[in-house]
Design a protein around this motif. Structure first.
Motif, short mmCIF file in Angstrom:
data_model
loop_
_atom_site.label_atom_id
_atom_site.label_comp_id
_atom_site.label_asym_id
_atom_site.label_seq_id
_atom_site.Cartn_x
_atom_site.Cartn_y
_atom_site.Cartn_z
N HIS A 48 38.65 28.09 42.78
CA HIS A 48 38.40 29.27 43.62
C HIS A 48 39.07 29.14 44.99
N GLU A 80 37.51 29.96 34.86
CA GLU A 80 36.86 30.44 36.08
C GLU A 80 37.67 31.51 36.79
N CYS A 83 41.45 36.71 34.62
CA CYS A 83 40.85 37.99 34.29
C CYS A 83 39.59 38.30 35.08
N ARG A 84 39.33 37.56 36.12
CA ARG A 84 38.29 37.97 37.08
C ARG A 84 38.93 39.02 37.96
N LYS A 86 39.29 39.78 41.19
CA LYS A 86 40.17 39.48 42.34
C LYS A 86 41.43 38.75 41.90
N THR A 87 41.32 37.90 40.88
CA THR A 87 42.50 37.20 40.39
C THR A 87 43.41 38.15 39.64
N GLU A 88 42.83 39.01 38.83
CA GLU A 88 43.62 39.99 38.10
C GLU A 88 44.36 40.90 39.08
N CYS A 113 45.94 38.07 31.42
CA CYS A 113 45.12 39.12 31.98
C CYS A 113 45.35 40.46 31.28
#
Length: 117
Positions: A48, A80, A83-84, A86-88, A113
């Motif tokens: 993170h 972790e 495809c979350r 904020k990461t996507e 993603c």
């Protein structure tokens, strides 16, 4: 209540600067985190922190560095990050900005993603 260790505080400072769209400040704080302090963080927290650092780098106009840092984050704990939301969003932003896509370094992230090439 347990006190936060300095390495955790630095990680939260990076995240706070990113939330405030202060990318250069996020990059500066992340650069001050020593290798030993980084290694002491749990694997998920390292991922993170790297993801936040990559967002900060993108905000600071450091697109190539953002791709490199995001790939490091994905190597730490892909489950972790990928495809979350904020990461996507970061992967999509970097794709739209054309960051390193010619070399295909971020292609795996884009594919994971489910984003268009």
């Amino acid at each position: 209540m347990d006190q936060l260790r300095p390495d955790h505080l630095q990680a939260y400072r990076v995240a706070a600067h990113v939330q405030l769209s202060e990318g250069a400040d996020a990059v500066a704080v992340a650069a001050d985190i020593t290798g030993a302090a980084f290694a002491d963080l749990p694997r998920e927290r390292r991922a993170h922190l790297l993801a936040d650092g990559a967002i900060g780098e993108k905000q600071a106009g450091l697109r190539t560095e953002a791709v490199t840092t995001l790939l490091k984050a994905a190597a730490q704990a892909p489950e972790e990050l990928l495809c979350r939301p904020k990461t996507e969003q970061l992967v999509e932003d970097l794709r739209l900005l054309g960051a390193e896509l010619a070399e295909g370094r971020s292609r795996a992230l884009t594919d994971r993603c489910g984003l268009p090439p």
